[in-house]
Design an enzyme around this catalytic site. Structure first.
Site, PDB file in Angstrom:
ATOM      1  N   GLU A  66       0.850  -1.237   0.010  1.00  0.00           N
ATOM      2  CA  GLU A  66       0.175  -0.164  -0.011  1.00  0.00           C
ATOM      3  C   GLU A  66       0.751   1.473  -0.115  1.00  0.00           C
ATOM      4  O   GLU A  66       1.964   1.245   0.522  1.00  0.00           O
ATOM      5  CB  GLU A  66      -1.050  -0.005   1.342  1.00  0.00           C
ATOM      6  CG  GLU A  66      -0.307   0.187   2.442  1.00  0.00           C
ATOM      7  CD  GLU A  66      -1.115   0.324   3.534  1.00  0.00           C
ATOM      8  OE1 GLU A  66      -1.795   1.589   3.810  1.00  0.00           O
ATOM      9  OE2 GLU A  66      -1.662  -0.385   4.258  1.00  0.00           O
ATOM     10  N   ARG A  77      -2.642  10.904   7.085  1.00  0.00           N
ATOM     11  CA  ARG A  77      -2.419   9.940   5.748  1.00  0.00           C
ATOM     12  C   ARG A  77      -3.598  10.109   5.084  1.00  0.00           C
ATOM     13  O   ARG A  77      -3.746   9.843   3.637  1.00  0.00           O
ATOM     14  CB  ARG A  77      -1.858   8.597   5.976  1.00  0.00           C
ATOM     15  CG  ARG A  77      -0.483   8.523   6.380  1.00  0.00           C
ATOM     16  CD  ARG A  77      -0.093   7.220   6.691  1.00  0.00           C
ATOM     17  NE  ARG A  77      -0.086   6.239   5.610  1.00  0.00           N
ATOM     18  CZ  ARG A  77      -0.354   4.963   5.389  1.00  0.00           C
ATOM     19  NH1 ARG A  77      -0.801   4.420   6.671  1.00  0.00           N
ATOM     20  NH2 ARG A  77      -0.403   4.245   4.351  1.00  0.00           N
ATOM     21  N   ARG A  81      -5.621   5.832  -1.205  1.00  0.00           N
ATOM     22  CA  ARG A  81      -4.577   4.746  -1.318  1.00  0.00           C
ATOM     23  C   ARG A  81      -4.264   4.378  -2.482  1.00  0.00           C
ATOM     24  O   ARG A  81      -5.380   4.181  -3.403  1.00  0.00           O
ATOM     25  CB  ARG A  81      -4.341   3.796  -0.260  1.00  0.00           C
ATOM     26  CG  ARG A  81      -4.464   4.069   1.383  1.00  0.00           C
ATOM     27  CD  ARG A  81      -3.148   4.340   2.016  1.00  0.00           C
ATOM     28  NE  ARG A  81      -3.266   4.459   3.255  1.00  0.00           N
ATOM     29  CZ  ARG A  81      -3.700   5.459   4.046  1.00  0.00           C
ATOM     30  NH1 ARG A  81      -4.198   6.672   3.239  1.00  0.00           N
ATOM     31  NH2 ARG A  81      -4.057   5.564   5.216  1.00  0.00           N
ATOM     32  N   HIS A 101     -10.513   4.458   2.016  1.00  0.00           N
ATOM     33  CA  HIS A 101      -9.784   3.697   2.822  1.00  0.00           C
ATOM     34  C   HIS A 101     -10.339   2.237   2.951  1.00  0.00           C
ATOM     35  O   HIS A 101     -10.778   1.694   3.640  1.00  0.00           O
ATOM     36  CB  HIS A 101      -9.907   4.308   4.237  1.00  0.00           C
ATOM     37  CG  HIS A 101      -8.665   3.934   5.194  1.00  0.00           C
ATOM     38  ND1 HIS A 101      -8.965   2.838   6.172  1.00  0.00           N
ATOM     39  CD2 HIS A 101      -7.554   4.304   5.301  1.00  0.00           C
ATOM     40  CE1 HIS A 101      -7.740   2.758   6.874  1.00  0.00           C
ATOM     41  NE2 HIS A 101      -6.968   3.681   6.296  1.00  0.00           N
TER      42      HIS A 101
END
Length: 110
Positions: A66, A77, A81, A101
């Site tokens: 990731e 963050r 992703r 997420h």
């Protein structure tokens, strides 16, 4: 019963896709960093992604990694992703984008 490769191919066909050029500029940047081997902004980038949600095609542990996609204004963050899979991290077999997420994924195509 389908052979393992056929099952994986069927799963990846059902996966929604997104063109790299359609992703946010931060995701395009992260994708480029993945292909060049970094450097990455976060220590967690490049770590093993376990696919616990089972939304990506099933692979052995360690196949997926990731990477953080910067979220403007986020203090951490964020939720975005890129997950890439393959034997060599800088030459992934497939990459997936999630903006939520890990709740959903789209396979990145050129």
């Amino acid at each position: 019963m389908l052979p393992n490769g056929a099952a994986q191919a069927r799963e990846s066909v059902a996966m929604p896709v997104v063109r790299l050029a359609e992703l946010p500029p931060e995701a395009v940047k992260t994708h480029g960093l993945i292909l060049s081997g970094g450097p990455f902004a976060y220590d967690k980038d490049g770590s093993v992604f376990g696919n616990r949600e089972r939304l990506l095609p099933r692979e052995k542990r360690g196949f997926y990694r990731e990477y953080t996609v910067e979220t403007p204004g986020a203090r951490n963050r964020g939720a975005r992703r890129i997950i890439c899979g393959g034997k060599r991290p800088a030459a992934p077999e497939a990459c997936y984008y999630t903006a939520d997420h890990y709740a959903s994924f789209r396979r990145i195509v050129e």
